[in-house]
Structure formats: C-alpha cells, structure tokens
Design a protein around this motif. Structure first.
Motif, short mmCIF file in Angstrom:
data_model
loop_
_atom_site.label_atom_id
_atom_site.label_comp_id
_atom_site.label_asym_id
_atom_site.label_seq_id
_atom_site.Cartn_x
_atom_site.Cartn_y
_atom_site.Cartn_z
N LEU A 181 0.82 -1.20 0.00
CA LEU A 181 0.00 0.00 0.00
C LEU A 181 0.86 1.26 0.00
CD1 LEU A 181 -2.90 1.19 0.28
CD2 LEU A 181 -2.44 1.27 2.73
N LEU A 182 1.90 1.31 0.83
CA LEU A 182 2.79 2.47 0.86
C LEU A 182 3.47 2.70 -0.48
CD1 LEU A 182 4.61 2.28 4.32
CD2 LEU A 182 3.00 4.01 3.55
N TYR A 183 3.97 1.62 -1.07
CA TYR A 183 4.67 1.75 -2.35
C TYR A 183 3.71 2.24 -3.43
CZ TYR A 183 8.09 0.79 -5.95
OH TYR A 183 8.98 0.92 -6.98
N TRP A 184 2.51 1.67 -3.46
CA TRP A 184 1.55 2.09 -4.48
C TRP A 184 1.16 3.54 -4.27
CZ3 TRP A 184 -3.59 3.55 -3.52
CH2 TRP A 184 -4.32 3.83 -4.67
N ARG A 185 0.97 3.95 -3.01
CA ARG A 185 0.58 5.33 -2.72
C ARG A 185 1.67 6.30 -3.15
NH1 ARG A 185 -1.11 9.44 -3.10
NH2 ARG A 185 -1.80 10.87 -1.50
N GLU A 186 2.92 5.94 -2.93
CA GLU A 186 4.00 6.84 -3.33
C GLU A 186 4.22 6.83 -4.84
OE1 GLU A 186 7.74 6.73 -1.48
OE2 GLU A 186 7.02 7.99 0.14
N SER A 187 3.84 5.76 -5.52
CA SER A 187 3.99 5.75 -6.97
C SER A 187 2.99 6.67 -7.65
CB SER A 187 3.83 4.33 -7.52
OG SER A 187 2.48 3.91 -7.41
N LEU A 233 9.88 5.70 -0.44
CA LEU A 233 10.08 4.29 -0.78
C LEU A 233 10.17 4.07 -2.29
CD1 LEU A 233 7.43 2.83 1.65
CD2 LEU A 233 9.87 3.06 2.05
N TYR A 234 9.43 4.87 -3.05
CA TYR A 234 9.36 4.70 -4.50
C TYR A 234 10.66 5.15 -5.14
CZ TYR A 234 7.40 4.91 -9.20
OH TYR A 234 7.16 4.71 -10.54
N GLN A 235 11.28 4.26 -5.89
CA GLN A 235 12.55 4.48 -6.60
C GLN A 235 13.69 4.86 -5.65
OE1 GLN A 235 11.90 7.27 -9.79
NE2 GLN A 235 10.90 5.72 -11.05
N GLN A 236 13.74 4.24 -4.50
CA GLN A 236 14.83 4.45 -3.55
C GLN A 236 15.68 3.19 -3.45
OE1 GLN A 236 15.99 6.99 -2.11
NE2 GLN A 236 14.35 8.49 -1.96
N LYS A 237 16.88 3.36 -3.00
CA LYS A 237 17.78 2.23 -2.76
C LYS A 237 17.36 1.49 -1.49
CE LYS A 237 20.58 3.42 -6.10
NZ LYS A 237 20.19 2.98 -7.38
N PHE A 238 17.91 0.30 -1.31
CA PHE A 238 17.55 -0.56 -0.19
C PHE A 238 17.79 0.11 1.17
CE2 PHE A 238 19.03 -3.64 2.98
CZ PHE A 238 17.86 -4.37 3.16
N ILE A 239 18.95 0.70 1.35
CA ILE A 239 19.31 1.28 2.66
C ILE A 239 18.37 2.43 3.02
CG2 ILE A 239 21.11 2.52 3.93
CD1 ILE A 239 21.71 -0.42 3.57
#
Length: 174
Positions: free
Chosen positions: A17-23, A52-58
C-alpha cells in the motif's frame, strides 16, 4: 508466534500500500525535500522519487524503521499494554520492506503488460488462427500413403520406351 505472523502478513500488505501510494504521488517527500534543501539542491518538478518509491535498499530500510519507531512511540504513550516488542518490530520492518519490493514488482509488471497488450493480443490471435489451420489439416487430410497412391494413379502411364536396338534400326544403322 501467531501475533508475529499476523503482523508480518499485515506489514507486507502495508508495504504494498505504501509503495503504491508513493507511486501515484510524492507530495510529502517533496514537502520535506523543500524544507531540508536549498533551492539549488531541491528535486526537479518531474522527479517521481519518494520515501520508498525508486529508492535504494538502505534508504527504504531507514525510512521504514523511522515510520515504525514513531508508531511504537505513539503506541507506548496511548496504550499501556506492552504490545510493541522487538520481534514484532523486526517482523513489521522486514514485512514492510518485502511488501515494497512486491509492490514494485506488481507495478512494473502492470506497466509491461499495458505496453505489450496490443502485441500480446495480435500474437494470441495469430496463434489461434494457426491452431485452427492445424486442426483443419489434421481432420481433413488423408494419410500420406493414400495421397501418394492417388498421385501415382492420376499420373498417365508412360508409353514404353524403345530400346537402343530399336532406335538404331529406325535410323537405319542396323
């Protein structure tokens, strides 16, 4: 153990949900970006990057850990029961992180399917037409042996050829 599994599954869904919202929009990330950086260092207006969207793992791990730390601090003050243990905290962070990657996979696969949907339809239609032709060939075609026999029957019998002796006699050489 059951509570941790429930929290883990819930946090996977929360991460998706967070990833979709930020996309779809990164307004909060833009707000903090404008607040923290000077005009030269601020992100461009068409940059879709978020927490979160298009960020690196760390960076994803840091942002997710911060979200849950704030959530646990609020839960400690509001709820007198000790729910927020280390294992629940860790499983929620790992689940949310996993959920962001699952969400990214879903969004990317959706975009690829949308881009190639026309070609997929054409390929599917072509495959159906080929299968129809194949089925028609199988059902209507006679066996090869029968076809070869019919070809031999249809061919006119060749008149017998003259032998070499007869040809020499015809020329008068013999």
């Amino acid at each position: 153990m059951t509570l941790e599994i429930i929290v883990f599954i819930g946090s996977i869904l929360f991460g998706i949900l967070l990833y979709w919202r930020e996309s779809t929009g990164n307004g909060m990330y833009r707000f903090f970006n404008k607040m923290m950086y000077s005009k030269k260092l601020q992100m461009s207006p068409n940059d879709p990057t978020g927490f979160l969207y298009q960020q690196k793992f760390i960076l994803r791990l840091v942002f997710i850990a911060m979200i849950f730390l704030v959530g646990i601090l609020i839960a400690r003050f509001l709820i007198p029961i000790d729910i927020a243990t280390i294992s629940v905290f860790a499983s929620s962070i790992v689940g949310t992180l996993l959920g962001t990657y699952i969400g990214g996979f879903i969004l990317k696969s959706e975009k690829v399917i949308d881009e190639h949907s026309d070609t997929l339809e054409e390929k599917f239609d072509h495959a159906i037409e080929q299968s129809k032709d194949f089925v028609k060939d199988i059902t209507s075609r006679e066996p090869k042996v029968v076809e070869e026999a019919k070809k031999e029957i249809e061919e006119e019998p060749q008149p017998p050829k003259k032998s070499a002796r007869e040809r020499l006699k015809d020329k008068g050489l013999m």
